[in-house]
Design a protein around this motif. Structure first.
Motif, PDB file in Angstrom:
ATOM      1  N   PRO A 299       0.828  -1.125   0.002  1.00  0.00           N
ATOM      2  CA  PRO A 299       0.018   0.150  -0.079  1.00  0.00           C
ATOM      3  C   PRO A 299       0.900   1.106  -0.006  1.00  0.00           C
ATOM      4  O   PRO A 299       2.164   1.178   0.197  1.00  0.00           O
ATOM      5  CB  PRO A 299      -0.881  -0.090   1.210  1.00  0.00           C
ATOM      6  N   HIS A 300      -0.013   2.407  -0.225  1.00  0.00           N
ATOM      7  CA  HIS A 300       0.832   3.495  -0.432  1.00  0.00           C
ATOM      8  C   HIS A 300       1.926   3.951   0.559  1.00  0.00           C
ATOM      9  O   HIS A 300       3.024   4.621   0.679  1.00  0.00           O
ATOM     10  CB  HIS A 300       0.088   4.735  -0.756  1.00  0.00           C
ATOM     11  N   GLU A 301       1.266   3.684   1.963  1.00  0.00           N
ATOM     12  CA  GLU A 301       2.015   4.082   3.191  1.00  0.00           C
ATOM     13  C   GLU A 301       3.234   3.290   3.466  1.00  0.00           C
ATOM     14  O   GLU A 301       3.962   3.593   4.334  1.00  0.00           O
ATOM     15  CB  GLU A 301       1.124   3.942   4.663  1.00  0.00           C
ATOM     16  N   ARG A 302       3.380   2.292   2.929  1.00  0.00           N
ATOM     17  CA  ARG A 302       4.410   1.347   2.790  1.00  0.00           C
ATOM     18  C   ARG A 302       5.574   1.594   1.959  1.00  0.00           C
ATOM     19  O   ARG A 302       6.708   0.964   2.199  1.00  0.00           O
ATOM     20  CB  ARG A 302       4.216  -0.352   2.943  1.00  0.00           C
TER      21      ARG A 302
ATOM     22  N   PRO B 211       9.413   7.773  -0.307  1.00  0.00           N
ATOM     23  CA  PRO B 211       8.745   9.308  -0.705  1.00  0.00           C
ATOM     24  C   PRO B 211       8.963   9.252  -2.072  1.00  0.00           C
ATOM     25  O   PRO B 211       8.485  10.130  -2.918  1.00  0.00           O
ATOM     26  CB  PRO B 211      10.017  10.116  -0.140  1.00  0.00           C
TER      27      PRO B 211
ATOM     28  N   SER C  97       9.585   0.537  -3.000  1.00  0.00           N
ATOM     29  CA  SER C  97       9.359  -0.241  -1.840  1.00  0.00           C
ATOM     30  C   SER C  97      10.751  -0.383  -1.036  1.00  0.00           C
ATOM     31  O   SER C  97      11.962  -0.044  -1.662  1.00  0.00           O
ATOM     32  CB  SER C  97       9.333  -1.803  -2.513  1.00  0.00           C
TER      33      SER C  97
END
Length: 355
Positions: free
Chosen positions: A304-307, A310, A314
């Motif tokens: 997911p995006h929060e993992r 910036p 990954s």
């Protein structure tokens, strides 16, 4: 009280305050001299490792190995026949499979438990959670390391615990840093220097030692010339050398050693005069590149995006991911002997995600 006496008292107070500040600064600047020096080369060439006793004790405390799960009697059937959707370890005995899954839960998600990878209310065979899909690939990566990177991990090998240490996300990972908006300047590109970062030992060296050397299409790390002046045999400039030193600082801090652990101080460039650890390190660098390109970077769509980092990439591994301050992860204790199924098959195309 006379004016002169007041002035004397004022300056005594100022002096006392300055002395107190200086004393506190010195107390937090210098370590106590409780160190031990270990000579690892010929006398006179500074081939020594200097260890601070408190730091050694801290590393020992953080590298304790958990007790192995108790042995189980074989079920007599492989896990792929006893359970559904077993894509890795399918040929392992069903009871041993559950034993390994129990250990993985302890190593990676002791607080979350089985539901970290298996969706609550769903069949265990469900691939609904991304964490299960990632864990499957990490199992394949572990097998790959143990089977195909023996020049680095030797017979000690690795398990999930080597990196995770009881945390769902390993403590030491890295992402590609955001582009420095102040990089191109009127006086030239600062190459990420003078922006102290933990990865570079808080030095003024380039703050990103990983992207150029530990990812795909890596740059040449060796920049020390054998000649007194620059020539065609070594076109690398000082800026490239500083980027190399940034990586070397990371490696030094990750393993809790200094430069002479891998290099002979009288001839840093000469492989013939280097300790064996330099060869082990050479393989380690290439192992990390392999894991990044073939296992870690391709997992980006699963997270997911929060993992993500910036820059939308990954998480990736570096030397500290496994070593965590010890020149041998977990101080050289092998957990693989208790979980031989993680040694993995030597053949096949695990890089494609297949058995």
């Amino acid at each position: 009280m006379s004016e002169g006496r007041k002035n004397v008292q004022f300056w005594l107070m100022i002096g006392g305050a300055a002395a107190a500040v200086a004393g506190v600064g010195l107390a937090f600047t210098f370590q106590s001299p409780r160190t031990v020096s270990v000579q690892e080369g010929y006398r006179g060439i500074a081939m020594e490792q200097v260890y601070h006793r408190v730091a050694v004790a801290n590393v020992a405390a953080s590298n304790k190995v958990p007790e192995a799960q108790p042995a189980v009697d074989p079920a007599g059937v492989p896990s792929k026949e006893a359970y559904q959707n077993v894509q890795v370890l399918g040929d392992v005995d069903a009871n041993e499979f559950i034993r390994v899954m129990t250990a993985m839960t302890e190593w990676v998600a002791p607080e979350q438990g089985c539901t970290y990878c298996h969706a609550e209310g769903e069949e265990l065979s469900s691939d609904k959670l991304y964490t299960k899909r990632v864990a499957r690939r990490m199992l394949q990566m572990t097998q790959h390391i143990n089977a195909d990177w023996k020049p680095h991990v030797g017979g000690t090998g690795v398990t999930c615990y080597t990196c995770h240490r009881g945390q769902p996300v390993p403590q030491n990972i890295w992402f590609a840093p955001p582009q420095d908006p102040n990089g191109p300047r009127m006086v030239g590109n600062d190459a990420g220097q003078n922006q102290p970062a933990k990865a570079a030992g808080l030095a003024s060296l380039p703050y990103d030692p990983f992207s150029p050397y530990l990812a795909g299409d890596p740059a040449n790390i060796r920049v020390i010339s054998k000649a007194a002046l620059p020539d065609r045999t070594n076109p690398a400039d000082i800026k490239q050398a500083e980027h190399t030193y940034s990586l070397m600082l990371h490696m030094s801090n990750s393993l809790g050693v200094n430069c002479t652990f891998c290099h002979n101080s009288r001839a840093f460039f000469d492989w013939n005069q280097s300790p064996p650890q330099r060869t082990t390190s050479w393989y380690g660098i290439r192992m990390v590149r392999d894991l990044t390109v073939n296992y870690l970077a391709p997992l980006r769509p699963e997270f997911p995006h929060e993992r993500l980092g910036p820059m939308g990439d990954s998480a990736k591994a570096n030397c500290a991911t496994c070593h965590q301050g010890a020149n041998k992860p977990l101080l050289g204790v092998s957990m693989l002997k208790d979980y031989p199924v993680l040694a993995g098959p030597t053949a096949g195309d695990r890089r494609t995600g297949e058995e």
